[in-house]
Design a protein around this motif. Structure first.
Motif, PDB file in Angstrom:
ATOM      1  N   GLU A  45     -54.059 -13.226 -12.790  1.00 18.61           N
ATOM      2  CA  GLU A  45     -54.728 -13.637 -14.025  1.00 18.61           C
ATOM      3  C   GLU A  45     -54.046 -13.040 -15.245  1.00 18.61           C
ATOM      4  O   GLU A  45     -53.812 -13.728 -16.241  1.00 18.61           O
ATOM      5  N   PHE A  46     -53.711 -11.745 -15.168  1.00 12.63           N
ATOM      6  CA  PHE A  46     -53.026 -11.083 -16.280  1.00 12.63           C
ATOM      7  C   PHE A  46     -51.687 -11.755 -16.545  1.00 12.63           C
ATOM      8  O   PHE A  46     -51.349 -12.064 -17.694  1.00 12.63           O
ATOM      9  N   ARG A  47     -50.911 -11.972 -15.495  1.00 14.84           N
ATOM     10  CA  ARG A  47     -49.589 -12.566 -15.661  1.00 14.84           C
ATOM     11  C   ARG A  47     -49.674 -13.963 -16.263  1.00 14.84           C
ATOM     12  O   ARG A  47     -48.926 -14.300 -17.186  1.00 14.84           O
ATOM     13  N   HIS A  77     -33.700 -15.940 -32.932  1.00 10.22           N
ATOM     14  CA  HIS A  77     -32.847 -16.029 -31.745  1.00 10.22           C
ATOM     15  C   HIS A  77     -32.886 -14.719 -30.958  1.00 10.22           C
ATOM     16  O   HIS A  77     -33.028 -14.713 -29.726  1.00 10.22           O
ATOM     17  N   GLY A  78     -32.780 -13.598 -31.671  1.00  8.61           N
ATOM     18  CA  GLY A  78     -32.840 -12.303 -31.015  1.00  8.61           C
ATOM     19  C   GLY A  78     -34.194 -12.035 -30.383  1.00  8.61           C
ATOM     20  O   GLY A  78     -34.284 -11.520 -29.261  1.00  8.61           O
ATOM     21  N   ALA A  79     -35.255 -12.390 -31.093  1.00 10.49           N
ATOM     22  CA  ALA A  79     -36.604 -12.166 -30.574  1.00 10.49           C
ATOM     23  C   ALA A  79     -36.868 -13.011 -29.330  1.00 10.49           C
ATOM     24  O   ALA A  79     -37.486 -12.537 -28.371  1.00 10.49           O
ATOM     25  N   ARG A  80     -36.390 -14.245 -29.332  1.00 14.18           N
ATOM     26  CA  ARG A  80     -36.629 -15.121 -28.182  1.00 14.18           C
ATOM     27  C   ARG A  80     -35.972 -14.587 -26.914  1.00 14.18           C
ATOM     28  O   ARG A  80     -36.488 -14.756 -25.810  1.00 14.18           O
ATOM     29  N   LYS A  81     -34.841 -13.912 -27.058  1.00  8.83           N
ATOM     30  CA  LYS A  81     -34.210 -13.289 -25.892  1.00  8.83           C
ATOM     31  C   LYS A  81     -35.128 -12.217 -25.299  1.00  8.83           C
ATOM     32  O   LYS A  81     -35.233 -12.072 -24.076  1.00  8.83           O
ATOM     33  N   LYS A  82     -35.787 -11.463 -26.171  1.00  8.17           N
ATOM     34  CA  LYS A  82     -36.714 -10.432 -25.701  1.00  8.17           C
ATOM     35  C   LYS A  82     -37.934 -11.061 -25.035  1.00  8.17           C
ATOM     36  O   LYS A  82     -38.450 -10.540 -24.040  1.00  8.17           O
ATOM     37  N   PHE A  83     -38.391 -12.184 -25.568  1.00  7.81           N
ATOM     38  CA  PHE A  83     -39.544 -12.860 -24.962  1.00  7.81           C
ATOM     39  C   PHE A  83     -39.221 -13.315 -23.541  1.00  7.81           C
ATOM     40  O   PHE A  83     -40.063 -13.231 -22.637  1.00  7.81           O
ATOM     41  N   LYS A  84     -38.006 -13.798 -23.322  1.00 10.55           N
ATOM     42  CA  LYS A  84     -37.607 -14.224 -21.978  1.00 10.55           C
ATOM     43  C   LYS A  84     -37.611 -13.040 -21.018  1.00 10.55           C
ATOM     44  O   LYS A  84     -38.007 -13.174 -19.855  1.00 10.55           O
ATOM     45  N   ARG A  85     -37.189 -11.895 -21.506  1.00  8.04           N
ATOM     46  CA  ARG A  85     -37.200 -10.699 -20.658  1.00  8.04           C
ATOM     47  C   ARG A  85     -38.627 -10.288 -20.295  1.00  8.04           C
ATOM     48  O   ARG A  85     -38.902  -9.905 -19.157  1.00  8.04           O
ATOM     49  N   VAL A  86     -39.512 -10.355 -21.259  1.00  7.88           N
ATOM     50  CA  VAL A  86     -40.904  -9.986 -20.995  1.00  7.88           C
ATOM     51  C   VAL A  86     -41.522 -10.934 -19.968  1.00  7.88           C
ATOM     52  O   VAL A  86     -42.215 -10.507 -19.039  1.00  7.88           O
ATOM     53  N   ARG A  87     -41.264 -12.218 -20.110  1.00 12.69           N
ATOM     54  CA  ARG A  87     -41.827 -13.190 -19.179  1.00 12.69           C
ATOM     55  C   ARG A  87     -41.272 -13.000 -17.765  1.00 12.69           C
ATOM     56  O   ARG A  87     -42.001 -13.166 -16.779  1.00 12.69           O
ATOM     57  N   ALA A  88     -39.991 -12.633 -17.663  1.00 13.31           N
ATOM     58  CA  ALA A  88     -39.418 -12.337 -16.349  1.00 13.31           C
ATOM     59  C   ALA A  88     -40.068 -11.092 -15.754  1.00 13.31           C
ATOM     60  O   ALA A  88     -40.383 -11.041 -14.559  1.00 13.31           O
ATOM     61  N   LEU A  89     -40.293 -10.098 -16.583  1.00 13.68           N
ATOM     62  CA  LEU A  89     -40.953  -8.873 -16.139  1.00 13.68           C
ATOM     63  C   LEU A  89     -42.338  -9.177 -15.576  1.00 13.68           C
ATOM     64  O   LEU A  89     -42.721  -8.663 -14.517  1.00 13.68           O
ATOM     65  N   TYR A  90     -43.094 -10.024 -16.266  1.00 15.56           N
ATOM     66  CA  TYR A  90     -44.452 -10.346 -15.819  1.00 15.56           C
ATOM     67  C   TYR A  90     -44.467 -10.970 -14.421  1.00 15.56           C
ATOM     68  O   TYR A  90     -45.447 -10.823 -13.683  1.00 15.56           O
ATOM     69  N   ARG A  91     -43.397 -11.670 -14.055  1.00 11.03           N
ATOM     70  CA  ARG A  91     -43.372 -12.302 -12.732  1.00 11.03           C
ATOM     71  C   ARG A  91     -43.421 -11.278 -11.604  1.00 11.03           C
ATOM     72  O   ARG A  91     -43.884 -11.586 -10.505  1.00 11.03           O
ATOM     73  N   LEU A  92     -42.961 -10.077 -11.870  1.00 11.79           N
ATOM     74  CA  LEU A  92     -42.959  -9.058 -10.823  1.00 11.79           C
ATOM     75  C   LEU A  92     -44.355  -8.635 -10.394  1.00 11.79           C
ATOM     76  O   LEU A  92     -44.540  -8.116  -9.296  1.00 11.79           O
ATOM     77  N   ILE A  93     -45.346  -8.837 -11.253  1.00 12.72           N
ATOM     78  CA  ILE A  93     -46.712  -8.396 -10.919  1.00 12.72           C
ATOM     79  C   ILE A  93     -47.609  -9.563 -10.512  1.00 12.72           C
ATOM     80  O   ILE A  93     -48.801  -9.364 -10.264  1.00 12.72           O
ATOM     81  N   GLN A  94     -47.065 -10.748 -10.449  1.00  6.84           N
ATOM     82  CA  GLN A  94     -47.852 -11.934 -10.087  1.00  6.84           C
ATOM     83  C   GLN A  94     -48.681 -11.739  -8.808  1.00  6.84           C
ATOM     84  O   GLN A  94     -49.862 -12.101  -8.776  1.00  6.84           O
ATOM     85  N   PRO A  95     -48.127 -11.150  -7.733  1.00 10.15           N
ATOM     86  CA  PRO A  95     -48.920 -11.038  -6.501  1.00 10.15           C
ATOM     87  C   PRO A  95     -50.211 -10.241  -6.648  1.00 10.15           C
ATOM     88  O   PRO A  95     -51.201 -10.525  -5.967  1.00 10.15           O
ATOM     89  N   ASP A  96     -50.229  -9.228  -7.526  1.00  9.54           N
ATOM     90  CA  ASP A  96     -51.398  -8.354  -7.651  1.00  9.54           C
ATOM     91  C   ASP A  96     -52.112  -8.449  -8.991  1.00  9.54           C
ATOM     92  O   ASP A  96     -53.128  -7.783  -9.193  1.00  9.54           O
ATOM     93  N   ALA A  97     -51.587  -9.246  -9.914  1.00 13.92           N
ATOM     94  CA  ALA A  97     -52.217  -9.385 -11.237  1.00 13.92           C
ATOM     95  C   ALA A  97     -52.017 -10.809 -11.734  1.00 13.92           C
ATOM     96  O   ALA A  97     -51.493 -11.034 -12.830  1.00 13.92           O
TER      97      ALA A  97
END
Length: 304
Positions: free
Chosen positions: A64-66, A42-62
Protein backbone atom coordinates in the motif's frame (compact mmCIF):
# COMPACT_ATOMS: atom_id res chain seq x y z
CA UNK A 1 24.80 10.71 0.11
CA UNK A 2 25.56 7.80 -2.22
CA UNK A 3 22.63 6.01 -3.83
CA UNK A 4 23.05 2.78 -1.87
CA UNK A 5 21.63 0.84 1.04
CA UNK A 6 24.24 -0.39 3.48
CA UNK A 7 23.51 -3.92 4.69
CA UNK A 8 25.40 -3.41 7.96
CA UNK A 9 22.74 -0.95 9.12
CA UNK A 10 18.98 -1.31 9.75
CA UNK A 11 17.19 -1.52 6.40
CA UNK A 12 14.31 0.86 7.15
CA UNK A 13 16.61 3.63 8.35
CA UNK A 14 18.80 3.21 5.27
CA UNK A 15 15.74 3.18 3.00
CA UNK A 16 14.44 6.42 4.51
CA UNK A 17 17.87 8.04 4.29
CA UNK A 18 18.28 7.23 0.59
CA UNK A 19 14.74 8.31 -0.34
CA UNK A 20 15.03 11.52 1.66
CA UNK A 21 18.38 12.38 0.08
CA UNK A 22 17.06 11.91 -3.46
CA UNK A 23 13.94 13.97 -2.80
CA UNK A 24 15.98 16.73 -1.14
CA UNK A 25 18.28 16.84 -4.18
CA UNK A 26 15.22 17.19 -6.41
CA UNK A 27 13.98 20.06 -4.25
CA UNK A 28 17.42 21.70 -4.50
CA UNK A 29 17.29 21.55 -8.31
CA UNK A 30 13.76 22.95 -8.46
CA UNK A 31 14.38 25.74 -5.96
CA UNK A 32 17.78 26.94 -7.21
CA UNK A 33 17.57 26.32 -10.99
CA UNK A 34 21.26 27.15 -11.66
CA UNK A 35 20.87 26.46 -15.41
CA UNK A 36 17.25 27.51 -15.76
CA UNK A 37 13.92 25.84 -14.94
CA UNK A 38 13.97 23.19 -17.66
CA UNK A 39 17.43 21.85 -16.80
CA UNK A 40 16.36 21.89 -13.14
CA UNK A 41 13.30 19.82 -14.03
CA UNK A 42 15.48 17.40 -16.00
CA UNK A 43 17.74 16.93 -12.98
CA UNK A 44 14.81 16.52 -10.60
CA UNK A 45 13.12 13.93 -12.81
CA UNK A 46 16.24 11.76 -12.65
CA UNK A 47 15.94 11.77 -8.86
CA UNK A 48 12.25 10.89 -9.07
CA UNK A 49 13.10 7.81 -11.15
CA UNK A 50 15.57 6.73 -8.50
CA UNK A 51 13.01 7.13 -5.73
CA UNK A 52 10.43 5.10 -7.64
CA UNK A 53 12.97 2.33 -8.23
CA UNK A 54 13.81 2.36 -4.53
CA UNK A 55 10.14 1.96 -3.61
CA UNK A 56 9.95 -1.26 -5.64
CA UNK A 57 12.29 -2.95 -3.18
CA UNK A 58 9.67 -2.79 -0.41
CA UNK A 59 6.67 -3.85 -2.52
CA UNK A 60 6.48 -7.36 -0.96
CA UNK A 61 6.05 -6.02 2.61
CA UNK A 62 4.65 -2.51 2.06
CA UNK A 63 2.41 -2.79 -0.97
CA UNK A 64 0.00 0.00 0.00
CA UNK A 65 2.81 2.41 0.90
CA UNK A 66 4.70 1.68 -2.31
CA UNK A 67 1.64 2.07 -4.53
CA UNK A 68 0.57 5.32 -2.90
CA UNK A 69 4.01 6.93 -2.84
CA UNK A 70 4.91 5.72 -6.32
CA UNK A 71 1.72 7.30 -7.65
CA UNK A 72 2.48 10.52 -5.78
CA UNK A 73 5.90 10.87 -7.43
CA UNK A 74 4.80 9.56 -10.84
CA UNK A 75 1.84 11.91 -11.17
CA UNK A 76 3.82 14.91 -10.02
CA UNK A 77 6.68 14.17 -12.45
CA UNK A 78 4.23 14.04 -15.37
CA UNK A 79 3.21 17.65 -14.75
CA UNK A 80 6.80 18.77 -15.40
CA UNK A 81 7.59 16.79 -18.53
CA UNK A 82 6.23 18.76 -21.51
CA UNK A 83 9.14 21.03 -22.44
CA UNK A 84 11.88 18.55 -21.57
CA UNK A 85 10.22 15.84 -23.69
CA UNK A 86 9.87 18.27 -26.60
CA UNK A 87 13.53 19.21 -26.26
CA UNK A 88 14.53 15.53 -26.37
CA UNK A 89 12.89 15.17 -29.79
CA UNK A 90 14.94 18.03 -31.22
CA UNK A 91 18.08 16.36 -29.85
CA UNK A 92 16.99 13.04 -31.36
CA UNK A 93 16.65 14.46 -34.86
CA UNK A 94 19.95 16.31 -34.54
CA UNK A 95 21.59 13.00 -33.63
CA UNK A 96 19.98 11.33 -36.64
CA UNK A 97 21.37 14.12 -38.81
CA UNK A 98 24.91 13.25 -37.72
CA UNK A 99 24.37 9.80 -39.26
CA UNK A 100 22.55 10.85 -42.43
CA UNK A 101 23.41 8.67 -45.43
CA UNK A 102 22.61 11.13 -48.24
CA UNK A 103 22.09 14.86 -48.91
CA UNK A 104 18.36 14.25 -49.39
CA UNK A 105 18.11 12.53 -46.02
CA UNK A 106 20.10 15.34 -44.39
CA UNK A 107 17.69 17.86 -45.91
CA UNK A 108 14.64 15.97 -44.62
CA UNK A 109 16.13 15.79 -41.14
CA UNK A 110 16.98 19.49 -41.18
CA UNK A 111 13.36 20.22 -42.08
CA UNK A 112 12.19 17.99 -39.23
CA UNK A 113 14.56 19.68 -36.79
CA UNK A 114 13.14 23.10 -37.62
CA UNK A 115 9.57 21.79 -37.28
CA UNK A 116 10.39 20.32 -33.86
CA UNK A 117 12.10 23.53 -32.71
CA UNK A 118 8.94 25.43 -33.62
CA UNK A 119 6.90 22.83 -31.73
CA UNK A 120 9.19 23.21 -28.71
CA UNK A 121 8.86 27.00 -28.78
CA UNK A 122 5.08 26.69 -29.01
CA UNK A 123 4.88 24.28 -26.06
CA UNK A 124 7.18 26.48 -23.97
CA UNK A 125 5.19 29.62 -24.77
CA UNK A 126 1.93 27.93 -23.78
CA UNK A 127 3.24 26.66 -20.45
CA UNK A 128 2.42 29.81 -18.53
CA UNK A 129 1.96 28.04 -15.21
CA UNK A 130 5.41 26.43 -15.02
CA UNK A 131 6.36 28.31 -11.85
CA UNK A 132 3.17 27.07 -10.17
CA UNK A 133 3.90 23.49 -11.31
CA UNK A 134 7.41 23.68 -9.88
CA UNK A 135 6.12 25.05 -6.59
CA UNK A 136 3.55 22.25 -6.43
CA UNK A 137 6.26 19.68 -7.18
CA UNK A 138 8.39 21.00 -4.31
CA UNK A 139 5.42 20.68 -1.95
CA UNK A 140 4.83 17.12 -3.18
CA UNK A 141 8.46 16.22 -2.54
CA UNK A 142 8.18 17.49 1.01
CA UNK A 143 4.98 15.50 1.53
CA UNK A 144 6.77 12.40 0.24
CA UNK A 145 9.61 13.01 2.70
CA UNK A 146 7.16 13.31 5.58
CA UNK A 147 5.41 10.10 4.48
CA UNK A 148 8.63 8.14 4.97
CA UNK A 149 8.06 8.27 8.72
CA UNK A 150 5.00 6.05 8.24
CA UNK A 151 7.06 3.16 6.90
CA UNK A 152 7.31 0.31 9.37
CA UNK A 153 9.29 -2.74 8.25
CA UNK A 154 10.82 -5.74 9.97
CA UNK A 155 14.57 -5.12 9.81
CA UNK A 156 15.57 -8.67 10.69
CA UNK A 157 18.23 -9.99 8.28
CA UNK A 158 16.17 -13.00 7.21
CA UNK A 159 12.97 -11.00 6.72
CA UNK A 160 14.80 -8.27 4.81
CA UNK A 161 16.61 -10.78 2.61
CA UNK A 162 13.31 -12.41 1.67
CA UNK A 163 11.79 -9.03 0.87
CA UNK A 164 14.67 -8.14 -1.42
CA UNK A 165 14.65 -11.55 -3.07
CA UNK A 166 10.95 -11.29 -3.86
CA UNK A 167 11.35 -7.82 -5.38
CA UNK A 168 14.43 -8.94 -7.32
CA UNK A 169 12.71 -12.06 -8.64
CA UNK A 170 9.67 -10.08 -9.78
CA UNK A 171 11.78 -7.58 -11.71
CA UNK A 172 13.79 -10.27 -13.46
CA UNK A 173 10.63 -12.20 -14.35
CA UNK A 174 9.26 -9.02 -15.93
CA UNK A 175 12.51 -8.53 -17.79
CA UNK A 176 12.40 -12.07 -19.18
CA UNK A 177 8.82 -11.60 -20.40
CA UNK A 178 9.61 -8.21 -21.95
CA UNK A 179 12.68 -9.62 -23.70
CA UNK A 180 10.68 -12.46 -25.21
CA UNK A 181 8.10 -9.95 -26.46
CA UNK A 182 10.84 -7.88 -28.08
CA UNK A 183 12.42 -10.94 -29.67
CA UNK A 184 9.06 -11.90 -31.13
CA UNK A 185 8.75 -8.56 -32.89
CA UNK A 186 6.40 -6.75 -30.56
CA UNK A 187 5.60 -3.05 -30.93
CA UNK A 188 7.33 -0.05 -29.37
CA UNK A 189 5.57 -0.58 -26.05
CA UNK A 190 7.46 -3.82 -25.42
CA UNK A 191 10.81 -2.09 -25.90
CA UNK A 192 9.63 0.74 -23.65
CA UNK A 193 8.71 -1.83 -20.98
CA UNK A 194 12.14 -3.47 -21.35
CA UNK A 195 13.73 -0.06 -20.91
CA UNK A 196 11.78 0.61 -17.70
CA UNK A 197 12.67 -2.74 -16.18
CA UNK A 198 16.29 -2.24 -17.26
CA UNK A 199 16.36 1.15 -15.52
CA UNK A 200 14.98 -0.36 -12.34
CA UNK A 201 17.48 -3.21 -12.46
CA UNK A 202 20.38 -0.80 -12.96
CA UNK A 203 19.23 1.28 -9.97
CA UNK A 204 18.70 -1.78 -7.78
CA UNK A 205 22.23 -2.92 -8.57
CA UNK A 206 23.48 0.50 -7.44
CA UNK A 207 21.40 0.38 -4.27
CA UNK A 208 22.74 -3.02 -3.23
CA UNK A 209 26.25 -2.63 -4.63
CA UNK A 210 27.81 -3.12 -1.18
CA UNK A 211 26.73 -6.77 -1.23
CA UNK A 212 29.30 -7.69 -3.90
CA UNK A 213 30.94 -4.57 -5.22
CA UNK A 214 32.91 -5.91 -8.20
CA UNK A 215 30.11 -8.08 -9.56
CA UNK A 216 27.40 -5.49 -9.00
CA UNK A 217 29.38 -2.73 -10.68
CA UNK A 218 30.05 -4.93 -13.71
CA UNK A 219 26.35 -5.71 -13.97
CA UNK A 220 25.57 -2.01 -13.56
CA UNK A 221 27.71 -1.13 -16.54
CA UNK A 222 25.99 -3.75 -18.67
CA UNK A 223 22.53 -2.61 -17.56
CA UNK A 224 23.39 1.06 -18.12
CA UNK A 225 24.51 0.26 -21.68
CA UNK A 226 21.15 -1.45 -22.29
CA UNK A 227 19.19 1.47 -20.86
CA UNK A 228 21.11 3.96 -23.02
CA UNK A 229 20.36 2.02 -26.21
CA UNK A 230 16.70 1.66 -25.28
CA UNK A 231 16.53 5.34 -24.38
CA UNK A 232 17.52 6.26 -27.92
CA UNK A 233 15.04 3.73 -29.28
CA UNK A 234 12.26 5.19 -27.16
CA UNK A 235 13.01 8.71 -28.38
CA UNK A 236 12.59 7.46 -31.95
CA UNK A 237 9.28 5.82 -31.06
CA UNK A 238 8.00 9.08 -29.61
CA UNK A 239 9.28 10.94 -32.66
CA UNK A 240 7.40 8.53 -34.93
CA UNK A 241 4.21 9.17 -32.97
CA UNK A 242 4.60 12.95 -33.27
CA UNK A 243 5.26 12.70 -37.01
CA UNK A 244 2.25 10.42 -37.54
CA UNK A 245 0.01 12.81 -35.61
CA UNK A 246 1.18 15.89 -37.55
CA UNK A 247 2.54 14.70 -40.95
CA UNK A 248 1.77 18.02 -42.64
CA UNK A 249 4.36 19.76 -40.45
CA UNK A 250 7.23 17.62 -41.73
CA UNK A 251 7.30 18.51 -45.41
CA UNK A 252 5.96 17.06 -48.63
CA UNK A 253 5.54 13.36 -49.28
CA UNK A 254 9.14 12.84 -50.42
CA UNK A 255 10.58 14.68 -47.42
CA UNK A 256 8.29 12.78 -45.07
CA UNK A 257 9.26 9.45 -46.63
CA UNK A 258 12.99 10.18 -46.18
CA UNK A 259 12.44 11.20 -42.56
CA UNK A 260 10.47 8.06 -41.74
CA UNK A 261 13.02 5.92 -43.58
CA UNK A 262 15.84 7.37 -41.48
CA UNK A 263 13.89 6.76 -38.27
CA UNK A 264 13.03 3.16 -39.17
CA UNK A 265 16.59 2.27 -40.22
CA UNK A 266 18.06 3.63 -36.98
CA UNK A 267 15.34 2.12 -34.85
CA UNK A 268 15.80 -1.36 -36.31
CA UNK A 269 19.52 -1.18 -35.57
CA UNK A 270 18.90 -0.02 -31.98
CA UNK A 271 16.32 -2.72 -31.35
CA UNK A 272 18.65 -5.47 -32.48
CA UNK A 273 21.44 -4.07 -30.33
CA UNK A 274 19.06 -3.82 -27.37
CA UNK A 275 17.96 -7.44 -27.70
CA UNK A 276 21.56 -8.64 -27.81
CA UNK A 277 22.50 -6.52 -24.78
CA UNK A 278 19.40 -7.59 -22.84
CA UNK A 279 20.30 -11.24 -23.37
CA UNK A 280 23.62 -10.48 -21.71
CA UNK A 281 22.18 -8.40 -18.87
CA UNK A 282 19.38 -10.84 -18.02
CA UNK A 283 21.25 -14.07 -18.73
CA UNK A 284 20.93 -15.43 -15.20
CA UNK A 285 17.85 -17.26 -14.00
CA UNK A 286 15.54 -15.08 -11.90
CA UNK A 287 15.27 -17.55 -9.00
CA UNK A 288 19.02 -18.13 -8.92
CA UNK A 289 19.87 -14.45 -8.85
CA UNK A 290 17.17 -13.62 -6.28
CA UNK A 291 18.44 -16.39 -4.01
CA UNK A 292 21.99 -15.05 -4.37
CA UNK A 293 20.83 -11.58 -3.32
CA UNK A 294 19.10 -13.01 -0.25
CA UNK A 295 22.20 -14.96 0.82
CA UNK A 296 24.50 -12.01 0.25
CA UNK A 297 22.24 -9.75 2.34
CA UNK A 298 22.06 -12.22 5.22
CA UNK A 299 25.82 -12.63 5.22
CA UNK A 300 26.50 -8.89 5.11
CA UNK A 301 23.81 -8.06 7.68
CA UNK A 302 25.23 -10.60 10.11
CA UNK A 303 28.31 -8.38 10.49
CA UNK A 304 26.35 -5.65 12.32
Amino acid sequence: MAFRIRPDRPFTAEFRKVARAQLEKAIHFLENQPDGPHEAIHGARKKFKRVRALYRLIQPDAKEFRQRENARIRDMAKTLSAVRDATALVETVDHLSSEATSPDEMSALAFASQALIERLDRIASEELDLADKIAAAIRTCREAIDALDELDLDDGPRKTSRRLAKAWRKQLARAAADLVACEEGADAEAFHDLRKVGQTYWMHLALLSDLWSSAMQAKQREAKALVDVLGHEHDLSVLTQVVNENPDRFGDSDTLARLIGAIIARQQDLRQRAIEQARLVFADDADTEATRIALLWQEAASRR
